[in-house]
Each structure stands twice: as C-alpha cells, then as structure tokens.
Design an enzyme around this catalytic site. Structure first.
Site, PDB file in Angstrom:
ATOM      1  N   GLY A  60       0.848  -1.178   0.000  1.00  0.00           N
ATOM      2  CA  GLY A  60       0.000   0.000   0.000  1.00  0.00           C
ATOM      3  C   GLY A  60       0.883   1.227   0.000  1.00  0.00           C
ATOM      4  N   GLN A  80       3.101   9.670   2.073  1.00  0.00           N
ATOM      5  CA  GLN A  80       4.421   9.026   1.955  1.00  0.00           C
ATOM      6  C   GLN A  80       5.229   9.553   0.768  1.00  0.00           C
ATOM      7  OE1 GLN A  80       2.661   4.864   2.536  1.00  0.00           O
ATOM      8  NE2 GLN A  80       4.742   4.651   3.324  1.00  0.00           N
ATOM      9  N   CYS A 101       6.737  -1.061   6.619  1.00  0.00           N
ATOM     10  CA  CYS A 101       6.307   0.156   5.943  1.00  0.00           C
ATOM     11  C   CYS A 101       7.432   0.636   5.034  1.00  0.00           C
ATOM     12  CB  CYS A 101       5.988   1.221   7.000  1.00  0.00           C
ATOM     13  SG  CYS A 101       5.449   2.796   6.315  1.00  0.00           S
ATOM     14  N   LEU A 102       7.070   1.078   3.845  1.00  0.00           N
ATOM     15  CA  LEU A 102       8.095   1.581   2.921  1.00  0.00           C
ATOM     16  C   LEU A 102       8.788   2.826   3.473  1.00  0.00           C
ATOM     17  CD1 LEU A 102       6.205   1.141  -0.472  1.00  0.00           C
ATOM     18  CD2 LEU A 102       8.076  -0.279   0.416  1.00  0.00           C
ATOM     19  N   HIS A 135      -3.402   0.318   8.368  1.00  0.00           N
ATOM     20  CA  HIS A 135      -2.043   0.866   8.258  1.00  0.00           C
ATOM     21  C   HIS A 135      -2.029   2.054   7.288  1.00  0.00           C
ATOM     22  CE1 HIS A 135       2.489   0.302   7.877  1.00  0.00           C
ATOM     23  NE2 HIS A 135       2.201   1.100   6.861  1.00  0.00           N
ATOM     24  N   GLU A 136      -2.646   1.866   6.125  1.00  0.00           N
ATOM     25  CA  GLU A 136      -2.617   2.939   5.119  1.00  0.00           C
ATOM     26  C   GLU A 136      -3.455   4.143   5.556  1.00  0.00           C
ATOM     27  OE1 GLU A 136      -0.377   2.992   2.930  1.00  0.00           O
ATOM     28  OE2 GLU A 136       0.132   0.908   3.333  1.00  0.00           O
ATOM     29  N   HIS A 194      -1.688   6.492   7.881  1.00  0.00           N
ATOM     30  CA  HIS A 194      -0.745   7.441   7.262  1.00  0.00           C
ATOM     31  C   HIS A 194      -1.420   8.786   6.967  1.00  0.00           C
ATOM     32  CE1 HIS A 194       2.987   5.284   6.735  1.00  0.00           C
ATOM     33  NE2 HIS A 194       2.425   4.275   6.105  1.00  0.00           N
TER      34      HIS A 194
HETATM   35 NI    NI Z   1       3.302   2.443   5.697  1.00  0.00          NI
END
Ligand code: NI
Length: 190
Positions: free
Chosen positions: A48, A53, A101-102, A143-144, A147
C-alpha cells in the site's frame, strides 16, 4: 512517474492530510497523482502507499497485495484506490500482527489491529465505496489509513521490543507468524 518515498523522521509523514474535493477527483492533477502512487508502490513492492508518503498532504491511499515478495504470507487484495476514506471498527477483538512500511525501511514490528472494519470513501472515478474488510487485510487497510492522519505503525506498537530488522524477523519470528496468519485467515477469511 515514480516518486520519492519519504522516510520516518520526515515531517511530511506527520501531517494530517487534507480531504480531497470530490468534484476534483476526475481532474488531471488527482488522476496523475493516483497513477504515480500505483507506479511507486509497485516499483517498491509495497502492499500500500499513502499520498503523505510521497509528501503530498491529501487523503488518498492505495492498497494492493498480489503475491507480495515483501509479505509472502499476506492474502491478496485487488488494487484499491481510496479517497477520503473513513474506517469504523466492527468488533472489540484485536489481532497481533507484524507490519512493515516503505517509510520505515528494513524493519518489522508487532501492532494490534481490529480484524473486522467498515471502510467508506470514494474511488478514483468519484464513486462512493463502502465495504467490509477482515483479518490480515483489515490490518493492511488500517495501516494505510493511519498514514493519512500522520501515524506510522511504530506509533501503534504496544511492545517496542518486538521491533526487528527484516533479516532478524525472517530468522527468528517469521515461521511462527506464518502459523498465526494461517489461523487468522481461517478465522476471518482473509
Ligand atoms: Ni506504511
């Protein structure tokens, strides 16, 4: 266009993103932002990606799990674009899952997530969407959505000692976690 994914510590990740004007969803600006999110997520093998981000403070996130090499145990989720998403928890139950997480490179940590949620928002055509997500996939959506409120999974960790690099995760915890995932998928169907 592949965008730069900002990393933990970057103030952009802590911004509360602004709602998108629904009448602007079809604009070239928003549509190309969505295309960039998809391209950037796929390029990084993410499950995601949220606009915050890539340092764009708008309430847009995307989710896609398709035999993900970073998360081989995650059930598949078709590409989902969410604009101005809202989440409602449908149960008091919680599951304990490892997340990555990226924007937090090379790490995993355990968080508690609600395993049954209602998500409401808009898709990239500006249509209202409303669906229930369960189990591991419900955690991915939470999670997304986090953000978009300036939250990172590390904020959700109840036990900071579960923080681990991906290599140490693979060596010490992944087998056990895969068994937990099998049980969660059995119980919740995804
Ligand atoms: Ni993340």
């Amino acid at each position: 266009m592949i965008r730069k994914i900002v990393q933990i510590g970057n103030p952009a990740l802590r911004q509360i993103a602004d709602s998108v004007d629904v009448n602007q969803i079809q604009s070239d600006e928003i549509q190309s932002l969505i295309d960039d999110l998809i391209e950037t997520m796929r390029n990084a093998n993410g499950a995601g990606l949220a606009a915050t981000q890539i340092a764009v403070p708008l309430r847009i996130c995307i989710i896609e799990v398709n035999k993900n090499p970073r998360y081989p145990y995650k059930p598949d989720i078709p590409l989902t674009v969410l604009i101005n998403p809202k989440v409602t928890f449908l149960t008091e139950e919680r599951i304990h899952v490892y997340e990555g997480c990226l924007s937090v490179p090379n790490m995993r940590g355990q968080v508690d997530r609600c395993p049954e949620i209602l998500i409401e928002g808009f898709d990239r055509d500006g249509q209202e969407v409303s669906f229930i997500s369960k189990g591991i996939s419900a955690g991915t959506f939470q999670h997304e959505l986090d953000h978009l409120d300036g939250l990172i999974y590390t904020d959700r960790m109840s036990d900071a000692s579960s923080l681990t690099t991906i290599d140490e995760f693979a060596e010490h915890y992944e087998e056990k976690f895969k068994d937990q995932v099998i049980n969660i998928v059995k119980k919740y169907g995804s």
